[in-house]
Design a protein around this motif. Structure first.
Motif, PDB file in Angstrom:
ATOM      1  N   ILE A  64      -3.096  -3.442  -0.218  1.00  0.00           N
ATOM      2  CA  ILE A  64      -3.918  -4.616  -0.350  1.00  0.00           C
ATOM      3  C   ILE A  64      -3.355  -5.740   0.877  1.00  0.00           C
ATOM      4  N   GLY A  65      -2.747  -5.118   1.867  1.00  0.00           N
ATOM      5  CA  GLY A  65      -2.243  -5.753   2.985  1.00  0.00           C
ATOM      6  C   GLY A  65      -1.370  -7.018   2.832  1.00  0.00           C
ATOM      7  N   SER A  66      -0.536  -6.684   1.968  1.00  0.00           N
ATOM      8  CA  SER A  66       0.480  -7.769   1.595  1.00  0.00           C
ATOM      9  C   SER A  66       1.637  -7.988   2.896  1.00  0.00           C
ATOM     10  N   GLY A  67       1.728  -6.919   3.579  1.00  0.00           N
ATOM     11  CA  GLY A  67       2.511  -7.358   4.878  1.00  0.00           C
ATOM     12  C   GLY A  67       4.080  -6.844   4.355  1.00  0.00           C
ATOM     13  N   MET A  68       4.373  -6.487   3.136  1.00  0.00           N
ATOM     14  CA  MET A  68       5.735  -6.150   2.721  1.00  0.00           C
ATOM     15  C   MET A  68       6.495  -5.147   3.597  1.00  0.00           C
TER      16      MET A  68
ATOM     17  N   VAL B 298       5.745  -4.175   6.565  1.00  0.00           N
ATOM     18  CA  VAL B 298       5.808  -4.566   8.098  1.00  0.00           C
ATOM     19  C   VAL B 298       7.076  -5.443   8.122  1.00  0.00           C
TER      20      VAL B 298
ATOM     21  N   GLN C 217       0.247  -3.703  10.743  1.00  0.00           N
ATOM     22  CA  GLN C 217      -0.878  -3.793   9.754  1.00  0.00           C
ATOM     23  C   GLN C 217      -1.943  -3.810  10.883  1.00  0.00           C
TER      24      GLN C 217
ATOM     25  N   GLY D  83      -6.075  -5.689   8.241  1.00  0.00           N
ATOM     26  CA  GLY D  83      -4.977  -6.061   7.425  1.00  0.00           C
ATOM     27  C   GLY D  83      -4.073  -4.862   6.886  1.00  0.00           C
TER      28      GLY D  83
ATOM     29  N   ASP E 100       9.365   0.986  -2.249  1.00  0.00           N
ATOM     30  CA  ASP E 100       9.541   0.324  -3.404  1.00  0.00           C
ATOM     31  C   ASP E 100       9.091  -1.008  -3.631  1.00  0.00           C
ATOM     32  N   LEU E 101       9.003  -1.640  -2.558  1.00  0.00           N
ATOM     33  CA  LEU E 101       8.415  -3.390  -2.670  1.00  0.00           C
ATOM     34  C   LEU E 101       6.992  -3.266  -2.555  1.00  0.00           C
ATOM     35  N   CYS E 102       6.325  -2.187  -2.069  1.00  0.00           N
ATOM     36  CA  CYS E 102       4.856  -2.117  -1.877  1.00  0.00           C
ATOM     37  C   CYS E 102       4.347  -2.543  -3.154  1.00  0.00           C
ATOM     38  N   PRO E 103       3.499  -3.744  -3.182  1.00  0.00           N
ATOM     39  CA  PRO E 103       3.119  -4.188  -4.575  1.00  0.00           C
ATOM     40  C   PRO E 103       1.680  -3.212  -5.046  1.00  0.00           C
ATOM     41  N   SER E 104       1.249  -2.558  -4.198  1.00  0.00           N
ATOM     42  CA  SER E 104       0.061  -1.488  -4.924  1.00  0.00           C
ATOM     43  C   SER E 104       0.555  -0.147  -4.854  1.00  0.00           C
TER      44      SER E 104
ATOM     45  N   ARG F 157       7.309  -6.937 -13.634  1.00  0.00           N
ATOM     46  CA  ARG F 157       6.693  -6.170 -12.653  1.00  0.00           C
ATOM     47  C   ARG F 157       5.670  -4.828 -13.099  1.00  0.00           C
TER      48      ARG F 157
ATOM     49  N   VAL G   2      -7.610 -10.685   4.394  1.00  0.00           N
ATOM     50  CA  VAL G   2      -6.548 -10.097   4.490  1.00  0.00           C
ATOM     51  C   VAL G   2      -6.082  -9.906   5.837  1.00  0.00           C
ATOM     52  N   GLY G   3      -7.114  -9.301   6.911  1.00  0.00           N
ATOM     53  CA  GLY G   3      -6.548  -9.167   8.145  1.00  0.00           C
ATOM     54  C   GLY G   3      -6.317 -10.663   9.006  1.00  0.00           C
TER      55      GLY G   3
ATOM     56  N   THR H 240      -2.218 -11.426   8.264  1.00  0.00           N
ATOM     57  CA  THR H 240      -1.087 -10.405   8.347  1.00  0.00           C
ATOM     58  C   THR H 240       0.238 -11.280   8.993  1.00  0.00           C
ATOM     59  N   VAL H 241       1.397 -10.423   8.839  1.00  0.00           N
ATOM     60  CA  VAL H 241       2.512 -10.756   9.345  1.00  0.00           C
ATOM     61  C   VAL H 241       2.665 -11.091  10.694  1.00  0.00           C
TER      62      VAL H 241
ATOM     63  N   HIS I  32       3.404  -9.421  -7.950  1.00  0.00           N
ATOM     64  CA  HIS I  32       3.442  -7.875  -7.475  1.00  0.00           C
ATOM     65  C   HIS I  32       1.898  -7.409  -7.822  1.00  0.00           C
ATOM     66  N   GLY I  33       1.456  -6.224  -7.446  1.00  0.00           N
ATOM     67  CA  GLY I  33       0.188  -5.810  -7.647  1.00  0.00           C
ATOM     68  C   GLY I  33      -0.803  -6.325  -6.646  1.00  0.00           C
TER      69      GLY I  33
ATOM     70  N   GLN J  51       1.578 -15.132   1.441  1.00  0.00           N
ATOM     71  CA  GLN J  51       3.132 -15.001   1.632  1.00  0.00           C
ATOM     72  C   GLN J  51       3.714 -14.970   2.880  1.00  0.00           C
ATOM     73  N   GLN J  52       3.195 -14.316   3.959  1.00  0.00           N
ATOM     74  CA  GLN J  52       3.491 -14.321   5.354  1.00  0.00           C
ATOM     75  C   GLN J  52       3.548 -15.757   5.884  1.00  0.00           C
TER      76      GLN J  52
END
Ligand code: HEM
Ligand code: SF4
Lengths: 64, 402
Positions: free
Chosen positions: A11-15, A17, A26, A31, A53-57, B57, B109-110, B113-114, B343-344, B351-352
């Motif tokens: 889902i492109g959270s960036g965690m 990275v 990404q 993303g 572990d941190l990846c939300p998906s 979680r 999303v793109g 990104t970070v 999460h999920g 967040q970034q």
């Protein structure tokens, strides 16, 4: 260690990275995760495991 | 097991006096009884409160728990018996499941990104410096909320989306009404109408005159104007209120923990970890809801299809089974994995951006004012009520030596 990615889940959270930037990136377009080093060096293993572990998906796996 | 099941029948209305950073005592107690408690909603619905880290979680990661607005027919503090809740309007993807959710999240999303967010660092530094200059010029005391915490993230998200700066004030007021937790129904309706009118103008203006920003970029897709209005609403409200509360409440927390503050001043490289710890410790986005789509076994209980589950992110982030000394602010904490951004699939899209804003703004504030302090006694700082979706201070009077 070998990294496998299920891009459909990402889902492109960036965690990943944020956690292991030397191994994950990404895509500029959508993303989603890009694996820079599918077989990361040993010094990155701990960070990779944390990223998995941190990846939300649950999109990442690290096969030791 | 069911004999010992802890039951809550109301949501606590306030926090313990003198503990503005801790979740309400009743919720901490609930978690001490176990990670899941019964929660009886005011309309009689028998739901659940999930307060432990692992279970929160697990629910967030589980597609059998829905975020769909139309399923959330029970309110945790108000009896709306028999009310029909419509589905989330097009574009408002926070309260949608797949595949509707993905239609709106994916094209964004793109853009969050970070790397892209880190590229904004310099611009955030500029905006921050301008506000610090203005504070310095005004001289103490200053309300940190209006002078610093609110305008910085608001300007950043407006620039990113391409919202004209002049419109910011107009929009911010409405968002405050929505999220402050103290508006009457009439005020809420008026704010809603004003917001919709504003968003309609904004999207029409971008359609007519695309510029270089996220909203204009989306014009090339098959998203309708109605959908774009919904997406803009979610992005603006999330971007306006969350980081702002982290900055103000975070500064309050730092000022109340002088040893931690001194450690951060002494070692600026701590800032990334410090930001994660402030996110965990404060958990300003404190609770979310999910509805079971089928019967699910959770922590030894059966969550029946259609049942509402309250997820307490702030108690999960204070779970002693996950974090050592969870009620202590430890800016050097190494344990990651807090749930402050959820999460999920709904984990915070911004967040970034929020991280960049906080990593820039906290150190800049501390460097500019080495003698920063509260200008009122700590127990006179006015807090948002627990009814607010996002927790924080209403104002934070600060002073410094000149
Ligand atoms: C420190 C600041 C912030 C915090 C604590 C925060 C917290 C959260 C949380 C907990 C969620 C997930 C809700 C759920 O699971 O149902 C969320 C979602 C979201 N946030 Fe943030 N947020 C912050 C800043 C931002 C910013 C600056 C933006 C601006 C772009 C943003 C945009 C969003 C969006 C669009 C969603 C919906 C994501 C989805 O449903 O897929 N947030 N945020
Ligand atoms: S942490 Fe997971 S969801 Fe986030 S970008 Fe990496 S692979 Fe995608």
């Amino acid at each position: 260690m070998r990294i496998s990615v299920d891009a459909g889940r990402c889902i492109g959270s960036g965690m990943c990275v944020l956690t292991a930037g030397e191994v994950f990136d990404q895509s500029e377009d959508d993303g989603k995760v890009v694996v820079l080093r599918p077989e990361p060096p040993a010094e990155s293993w701990e960070a990779v495991r944390r990223a998995v572990d941190l990846c939300p998906s649950a999109a990442l796996k690290a096969l030791a | 097991m069911s004999e010992s099941l802890h039951t809550l029948t109301t949501m606590p209305a306030e926090r313990r006096r003198g503990c503005p950073f801790d979740p309400p005592a009743e919720l901490i107690e609930a978690r001490e009884h176990g990670p899941i408690s019964r929660y009886v909603f005011p309309d009689g619905h028998q739901g659940w409160l999930v307060s432990g880290y692992d279970l929160v979680r697990a629910v967030l990661a589980d597609p059998r728990f829905s975020s769909r607005k139309e399923l959330m027919i029970h309110h945790p503090t108000i009896d709306y018996s028999g009310i029909e809740v419509p589905p989330a309007p097009p574009g408002e993807f926070l309260l949608m499941d797949e595949p509707r959710h993905g239609r709106y999240r994916k094209p964004l999303v793109g853009k969050f990104t970070v790397r892209r967010m880190r590229q904004l660092t310099e611009r955030v530094e500029q905006i921050t410096a301008e506000h610090l200059d203005a504070m310095e010029k005004a001289g103490p005391p200053v309300d940190l909320v209006t002078a610093f915490a609110k305008p910085i993230p608001a300007i950043v998200i407006c620039e990113l989306l391409g919202v004209p700066y002049e419109d910011r004030g107009r929009f911010q007021e409405q968002i405050d009404t929505f999220l402050g937790g103290e508006a009457s129904d009439e005020e809420l309706i008026a704010a809603y109408v004003a917001t919709q009118n504003y968003l309609a103008e904004l999207v029409a203006a971008k359609r007519a005159n695309p510029t270089d920003d996220v909203l204009s970029d989306l014009m090339d897709s098959d998203l309708t104007d109605e959908e774009l209005r919904g997406m803009a609403l979610i992005l603006l409200s999330a971007g306006f209120d969350t980081t702002a509360n982290m900055l103000a409440l975070g500064t309050f927390a730092l000022l109340r923990n002088p040893a931690q503050l001194a450690a951060l001043r002494a070692d600026p490289t701590m800032i990334d970890r410090a930001v994660e710890e402030l996110l965990r410790y404060l958990s300003v986005a404190k609770q979310f809801y999910r509805v079971a789509l089928e019967d699910v076994e959770l922590g030894g209980q059966t969550i029946k299809a259609g049942t509402m589950v309250i997820l307490s992110l702030n108690t999960a982030n204070r779970d002693p089974e996950r974090f050592t000394d969870p009620h202590v602010l430890d800016l050097n904490r190494q344990e990651g994995g807090h749930l402050a951004f959820s999460h999920g699939i709904h984990q915070c899209l911004g967040q970034q951006l929020a991280r960049v804003e906080m990593r820039v703004a906290f150190p800049a504030l501390l460097n500019r004012f080495p003698t920063l302090r509260l200008a009122v006694p700590a127990d006179e700082v006015v807090l948002r009520p627990e009814s607010a979706d996002i927790y924080g201070v209403k104002s934070l009077p600060v002073a410094w030596d000149v």
